[in-house]
Design an enzyme around this catalytic site. Structure first.
Site, PDB file in Angstrom:
ATOM      1  N   SER A 213     -13.615  -5.962  -3.674  1.00  0.00           N
ATOM      2  CA  SER A 213     -12.173  -6.145  -3.896  1.00  0.00           C
ATOM      3  C   SER A 213     -11.583  -6.990  -2.773  1.00  0.00           C
ATOM      4  O   SER A 213     -12.314  -7.703  -2.083  1.00  0.00           O
ATOM      5  CB  SER A 213     -11.476  -4.779  -3.991  1.00  0.00           C
ATOM      6  OG  SER A 213     -10.153  -4.943  -4.432  1.00  0.00           O
ATOM      7  N   ASN A 214     -10.282  -6.917  -2.574  1.00  0.00           N
ATOM      8  CA  ASN A 214      -9.630  -7.644  -1.485  1.00  0.00           C
ATOM      9  C   ASN A 214      -8.460  -6.809  -0.965  1.00  0.00           C
ATOM     10  O   ASN A 214      -8.207  -5.718  -1.464  1.00  0.00           O
ATOM     11  CB  ASN A 214      -9.170  -9.030  -1.961  1.00  0.00           C
ATOM     12  CG  ASN A 214      -8.259  -8.920  -3.171  1.00  0.00           C
ATOM     13  OD1 ASN A 214      -7.178  -8.351  -3.093  1.00  0.00           O
ATOM     14  ND2 ASN A 214      -8.714  -9.433  -4.310  1.00  0.00           N
ATOM     15  N   PHE A 215      -7.760  -7.322   0.036  1.00  0.00           N
ATOM     16  CA  PHE A 215      -6.748  -6.523   0.731  1.00  0.00           C
ATOM     17  C   PHE A 215      -5.363  -6.579   0.098  1.00  0.00           C
ATOM     18  O   PHE A 215      -4.389  -6.115   0.685  1.00  0.00           O
ATOM     19  CB  PHE A 215      -6.647  -6.964   2.197  1.00  0.00           C
ATOM     20  CG  PHE A 215      -7.876  -6.644   2.995  1.00  0.00           C
ATOM     21  CD1 PHE A 215      -8.235  -5.328   3.223  1.00  0.00           C
ATOM     22  CD2 PHE A 215      -8.682  -7.651   3.501  1.00  0.00           C
ATOM     23  CE1 PHE A 215      -9.365  -5.008   3.955  1.00  0.00           C
ATOM     24  CE2 PHE A 215      -9.819  -7.354   4.232  1.00  0.00           C
ATOM     25  CZ  PHE A 215     -10.163  -6.031   4.459  1.00  0.00           C
ATOM     26  N   ALA A 281      -4.116 -10.842  -6.935  1.00  0.00           N
ATOM     27  CA  ALA A 281      -5.262 -11.430  -6.235  1.00  0.00           C
ATOM     28  C   ALA A 281      -6.499 -11.003  -7.016  1.00  0.00           C
ATOM     29  O   ALA A 281      -7.082  -9.945  -6.762  1.00  0.00           O
ATOM     30  CB  ALA A 281      -5.314 -10.914  -4.804  1.00  0.00           C
TER      31      ALA A 281
END
Ligand code: C5P
Length: 406
Positions: A213-215, A281
């Protein structure tokens, strides 16, 4: 615009808490009444130590409410009725203690109880000593309140009651009235419009316990949803896994996890939308195969095969219908303008919002953002660093101006 009449007839609940700045609330009450608003004052028990209810009831023309029950008549003051009556709630000054109670739902007085019951927009003007203001607890509580869609009227910097100088002065009453006038004067330019927004990250499962995943926190997309709803839009918010509550207003939330799920949720709804804002995102890749059991460590190098996810923005752009407006985002570390422009063209977007991953206090996780808007005709509009709620207002202003010009 005739600013004098914007608050005419508006029902405003003015919450006053126990701080030295409570004396300014008398002027604030007077200004709101002068602007034509009907003002109902709620004071916390501590606020009465700083300013008398007689002053406020005289200025507002209504009895001030402090207790759940009126002492001499035993009449119950209904926080629910008050919450529904309000067109806006203004808490000024808001002490660290009331801010904490609001952030965590400690409903032990009429003011916090009414706050939890209201569906109206809430404006919070903090006032406290500079160290209390800067304390991580206060910073976190204000950030939480902001993420719930409340409007924080930032404290000003100057001399404080403690004679120290710093950030913590309650904003001047004239400025608070201006904020309300701007809010109500903004109008409902998106009334009758359907806006589809993607927000947050996507999560791509590797096995039952691990993911890629991402932040992304989802704050920007949720602020956009709140802003569009406040301007009368019918919003559908397709959200990846985030820990944010759905903002107030006409917002249908569709929770998804992976890019494929987000793609399906968006493509099923895009055709009906007048505006599509692609703020999520989205993970560019997912595992070719999701293991059905936990992947074991065997000491060897582990190679994951990743396959590209569909580009949701490009899919919406490809199927764009006449009169539809598509807005994308670009988070870039290098050659921002050039890359963002190229993305706008490739994905057939009408405008793209560029945020640099290198800016301080901006981008993923941050409460603030610094953006540049690029239009399909090449116009570039840079903005200052500001809270994401205000950034959302700038973006929606821009969308509204494009809609008028098209
Ligand atoms: O190509 P890039 O990921 O930088 O493009 C960013 C823009 O495209 C954002 O608006 C993002 O929400 C959207 N996007 C998408 N689906 C993807 C990748 C990006 O909608 N798979």
């Amino acid at each position: 615009m005739n600013y004098n009449s914007i608050l005419e007839g508006k029902h405003i609940v003015l919450g006053i808490t126990g701080g030295i700045a409570a004396y300014k609330s008398a002027a604030l009450c007077r200004l709101m009444v002068k602007a034509g608003a009907q003002v109902q004052v709620i004071m916390t028990p501590n606020a009465r130590e700083f300013i008398t209810p007689v002053t406020l009831s005289t200025l507002s023309g209504r009895p001030v409410i402090t207790e759940f029950f009126t002492a001499n008549t035993g009449q119950w003051n209904s926080h629910v009725d008050l919450g529904l009556w309000a067109d806006a709630m203004v808490i000024a000054p808001a002490t660290a203690s009331t801010i904490a109670k609001m952030a965590t739902g400690v409903a032990d007085n009429m003011l916090v109880t009414s706050y939890l019951s209201t569906r109206a927009p809430v404006f919070i003007a903090p006032a406290m000593d500079l160290d209390m203001m800067a304390h991580p607890t206060t910073v976190r509580n204000l950030s939480l309140l902001r993420s719930y869609g409340n409007h924080i009227i930032e404290a000003a910097t100057g001399e404080l009651a403690s004679h120290l100088t710093g950030k913590g002065r309650m904003e001047e009453p004239e400025r608070i009235v201006k904020v309300l006038e701007e809010y109500f004067g903004t109008g409902r330019e998106l009334a009758g419009k359907r806006v589809l927004i993607t927000a947050g990250p996507t999560v791509e499962k590797l096995d039952p316990v691990r993911y890629l995943s991402n932040f992304s926190s989802g704050k920007m997309g949720f602020a956009l949803a709140a802003q569009c709803a406040a301007r009368g839009a019918n919003v559908t918010l397709v959200a990846g896994p985030v820990s944010l509550s759905t903002p107030a207003g006409q917002i249908e939330r569709v929770n998804v996890t992976s890019a494929l799920e987000m793609h399906d949720a968006v493509t099923a709804r895009a055709a009906r939308a007048d505006v599509v804002i692609l703020c999520a995102a989205v993970a560019d890749y997912r595992a070719e195969q999701t293991a059905s059991s936990k992947i074991k460590r065997d000491g060897n190098v582990l190679t994951l095969t990743l396959v590209p996810n569909p580009d949701i923005a490009a899919a919406v752009g490809r199927d764009k219908r006449d009169g539809q407006l598509i807005v994308g985002f670009a988070l870039e570390t290098d050659n921002g303008l050039e890359n963002a422009r190229a993305k706008m063209v490739r994905k057939k977007l009408d405008m793209i919002v560029l945020n640099s991953a290198r800016e301080p206090n901006a981008g993923f996780q941050a409460d603030n953002n610094t953006i540049t808007i690029i239009d399909s005709d090449g116009t570039v509009t840079p903005y200052d660093n500001k809270p994401k709620t205000d950034v959302a207002a700038d973006i929606v202003d821009h969308i509204v101006s494009l809609m008028h010009n098209s």
